[in-house]
Design a protein around this motif. Structure first.
Motif, PDB file in Angstrom:
ATOM      1  N   ALA A 115       0.826  -1.207   0.000  1.00 60.41           N
ATOM      2  CA  ALA A 115       0.000   0.000   0.000  1.00 60.41           C
ATOM      3  C   ALA A 115       0.862   1.260   0.000  1.00 60.41           C
ATOM      4  N   MET A 116       1.957   1.230   0.742  1.00 59.18           N
ATOM      5  CA  MET A 116       2.856   2.376   0.771  1.00 59.18           C
ATOM      6  C   MET A 116       3.495   2.584  -0.601  1.00 59.18           C
ATOM      7  N   ARG A 117       3.898   1.505  -1.263  1.00 62.29           N
ATOM      8  CA  ARG A 117       4.516   1.607  -2.584  1.00 62.29           C
ATOM      9  C   ARG A 117       3.512   2.067  -3.641  1.00 62.29           C
ATOM     10  N   LEU A 118       2.281   1.575  -3.562  1.00 64.88           N
ATOM     11  CA  LEU A 118       1.253   1.993  -4.517  1.00 64.88           C
ATOM     12  C   LEU A 118       0.926   3.476  -4.368  1.00 64.88           C
ATOM     13  N   ARG A 119       0.879   3.937  -3.146  1.00 63.30           N
ATOM     14  CA  ARG A 119       0.523   5.332  -2.874  1.00 63.30           C
ATOM     15  C   ARG A 119       1.679   6.277  -3.203  1.00 63.30           C
ATOM     16  N   GLY A 120       2.925   5.794  -3.108  1.00 63.19           N
ATOM     17  CA  GLY A 120       4.083   6.627  -3.419  1.00 63.19           C
ATOM     18  C   GLY A 120       4.666   7.314  -2.220  1.00 63.19           C
ATOM     19  N   SER A 176       8.924  12.903  -3.630  1.00 67.47           N
ATOM     20  CA  SER A 176       7.994  13.687  -4.431  1.00 67.47           C
ATOM     21  C   SER A 176       6.538  13.288  -4.189  1.00 67.47           C
ATOM     22  N   PHE A 177       6.223  12.726  -3.018  1.00 65.14           N
ATOM     23  CA  PHE A 177       4.857  12.291  -2.713  1.00 65.14           C
ATOM     24  C   PHE A 177       3.914  13.485  -2.700  1.00 65.14           C
ATOM     25  N   THR A 178       2.812  13.327  -3.403  1.00 61.57           N
ATOM     26  CA  THR A 178       1.753  14.330  -3.421  1.00 61.57           C
ATOM     27  C   THR A 178       0.445  13.598  -3.138  1.00 61.57           C
ATOM     28  N   PRO A 179      -0.313  14.014  -2.117  1.00 63.76           N
ATOM     29  CA  PRO A 179      -1.472  13.236  -1.679  1.00 63.76           C
ATOM     30  C   PRO A 179      -2.568  13.050  -2.725  1.00 63.76           C
ATOM     31  N   HIS A 180      -2.739  14.009  -3.638  1.00 65.08           N
ATOM     32  CA  HIS A 180      -3.840  13.912  -4.591  1.00 65.08           C
ATOM     33  C   HIS A 180      -3.425  13.374  -5.949  1.00 65.08           C
ATOM     34  N   MET A 181      -2.180  12.898  -6.077  1.00 67.30           N
ATOM     35  CA  MET A 181      -1.685  12.386  -7.361  1.00 67.30           C
ATOM     36  C   MET A 181      -1.269  10.931  -7.211  1.00 67.30           C
ATOM     37  N   ASP A 182      -1.299  10.211  -8.315  1.00 70.72           N
ATOM     38  CA  ASP A 182      -0.825   8.830  -8.357  1.00 70.72           C
ATOM     39  C   ASP A 182       0.672   8.852  -8.627  1.00 70.72           C
ATOM     40  N   THR A 199      -5.215  -9.010  -2.422  1.00 72.74           N
ATOM     41  CA  THR A 199      -5.848  -7.851  -3.035  1.00 72.74           C
ATOM     42  C   THR A 199      -6.756  -7.128  -2.053  1.00 72.74           C
ATOM     43  N   LYS A 200      -7.568  -7.867  -1.307  1.00 77.14           N
ATOM     44  CA  LYS A 200      -8.470  -7.265  -0.329  1.00 77.14           C
ATOM     45  C   LYS A 200      -7.699  -6.605   0.806  1.00 77.14           C
ATOM     46  N   ALA A 201      -6.612  -7.229   1.267  1.00 75.16           N
ATOM     47  CA  ALA A 201      -5.829  -6.647   2.350  1.00 75.16           C
ATOM     48  C   ALA A 201      -5.216  -5.313   1.932  1.00 75.16           C
ATOM     49  N   VAL A 202      -4.698  -5.242   0.709  1.00 76.19           N
ATOM     50  CA  VAL A 202      -4.105  -3.997   0.215  1.00 76.19           C
ATOM     51  C   VAL A 202      -5.193  -2.951  -0.003  1.00 76.19           C
ATOM     52  N   GLN A 203      -6.329  -3.353  -0.572  1.00 75.53           N
ATOM     53  CA  GLN A 203      -7.415  -2.417  -0.847  1.00 75.53           C
ATOM     54  C   GLN A 203      -7.921  -1.776   0.434  1.00 75.53           C
ATOM     55  N   ARG A 204      -7.986  -2.544   1.511  1.00 74.76           N
ATOM     56  CA  ARG A 204      -8.503  -2.024   2.772  1.00 74.76           C
ATOM     57  C   ARG A 204      -7.481  -1.170   3.514  1.00 74.76           C
ATOM     58  N   MET A 205      -6.215  -1.153   3.060  1.00 70.18           N
ATOM     59  CA  MET A 205      -5.210  -0.281   3.661  1.00 70.18           C
ATOM     60  C   MET A 205      -5.075   1.041   2.911  1.00 70.18           C
ATOM     61  N   LEU A 206      -5.788   1.179   1.815  1.00 72.98           N
ATOM     62  CA  LEU A 206      -5.791   2.429   1.074  1.00 72.98           C
ATOM     63  C   LEU A 206      -7.041   3.222   1.444  1.00 72.98           C
ATOM     64  N   PRO A 207      -7.009   4.544   1.292  1.00 76.79           N
ATOM     65  CA  PRO A 207      -8.212   5.329   1.592  1.00 76.79           C
ATOM     66  C   PRO A 207      -9.330   4.979   0.614  1.00 76.79           C
ATOM     67  N   GLY A 208     -10.572   5.131   1.047  1.00 77.69           N
ATOM     68  CA  GLY A 208     -11.696   4.745   0.204  1.00 77.69           C
ATOM     69  C   GLY A 208     -12.181   5.867  -0.679  1.00 77.69           C
ATOM     70  N   ASN A 209     -11.447   6.189  -1.717  1.00 76.65           N
ATOM     71  CA  ASN A 209     -11.846   7.262  -2.621  1.00 76.65           C
ATOM     72  C   ASN A 209     -11.500   6.898  -4.059  1.00 76.65           C
ATOM     73  N   LEU A 243      -9.126   8.007  -5.954  1.00 79.55           N
ATOM     74  CA  LEU A 243      -7.699   7.826  -6.182  1.00 79.55           C
ATOM     75  C   LEU A 243      -7.258   6.417  -5.830  1.00 79.55           C
ATOM     76  N   SER A 244      -7.766   5.873  -4.732  1.00 80.83           N
ATOM     77  CA  SER A 244      -7.342   4.523  -4.349  1.00 80.83           C
ATOM     78  C   SER A 244      -7.871   3.475  -5.319  1.00 80.83           C
ATOM     79  N   ARG A 245      -9.032   3.733  -5.925  1.00 76.31           N
ATOM     80  CA  ARG A 245      -9.523   2.805  -6.946  1.00 76.31           C
ATOM     81  C   ARG A 245      -8.620   2.838  -8.176  1.00 76.31           C
ATOM     82  N   GLN A 246      -8.063   4.003  -8.473  1.00 72.89           N
ATOM     83  CA  GLN A 246      -7.110   4.090  -9.573  1.00 72.89           C
ATOM     84  C   GLN A 246      -5.784   3.433  -9.190  1.00 72.89           C
ATOM     85  N   LEU A 247      -5.363   3.589  -7.924  1.00 75.45           N
ATOM     86  CA  LEU A 247      -4.114   2.979  -7.461  1.00 75.45           C
ATOM     87  C   LEU A 247      -4.180   1.462  -7.522  1.00 75.45           C
ATOM     88  N   MET A 248      -5.363   0.896  -7.282  1.00 76.57           N
ATOM     89  CA  MET A 248      -5.498  -0.565  -7.308  1.00 76.57           C
ATOM     90  C   MET A 248      -5.272  -1.137  -8.702  1.00 76.57           C
TER      91      MET A 248
END
Length: 153
Positions: free
Chosen positions: A33-38, A43-49, A103-113, A115-120
């Protein structure tokens, strides 16, 4: 000082390969989840992939701590009255699609919005050792050697 905000031109995506054999599920999912989010990048930006593309192999050989293999229950609903179905983590791992646990474990560690659906979409999980992403030449990330608690004997 100005706060850095990444633009699409600044984003540099890599491909990472993780072998899940013998690794504890929750620890693996938090690293993915940390790697997917960046968040591992400066250069981490909360609203970007800004994260990387992650490939997980050997998802069927994942380890669960404690009695989670028999006691952890995954629920789903058919949509009909009284249609609540349940399966244990062990049943899913022994079934046709054991990669769904990761997949479910990673999905549940990302925020529910949105952006996280795109990260998946940047996560690819495979039950065996074969994957069709050799052309991307992924870097191997050894999760087992990061911390001795990541594996279970």
């Amino acid at each position: 000082m100005k706060t850095f905000t990444a633009t699409p031109a600044d984003i540099d995506k890599k491909w990472i390969l993780i072998d899940a054999e013998g690794v504890v599920l929750g620890r693996l999912a938090s690293i993915i989840a940390m790697r997917l989010r960046g968040k591992h990048k400066a250069s981490f930006t909360p609203h970007m992939d800004t994260g990387d593309n992650v490939i997980v192999i050997n998802a069927d050989k994942i380890q669960l701590s404690g009695k989670k293999r028999t006691d952890k229950i995954y629920y789903r609903h058919t949509g009909h009255p009284g249609g609540l179905k349940e399966r244990t983590a062990g049943q899913i791992l022994e079934g046709a699609y054991p990669e769904r646990v990761v997949t479910k474990a990673v999905q549940r560690m990302l925020p529910g919005n949105r952006l996280s659906r795109q990260l998946m979409t940047n996560l690819r999980v495979y039950a065996g050792t074969d994957h069709p992403h050799e052309a991307q030449s992924p870097e191997v990330l050894d999760v087992k050697s990061m911390n001795k608690k990541n594996t279970r004997s």
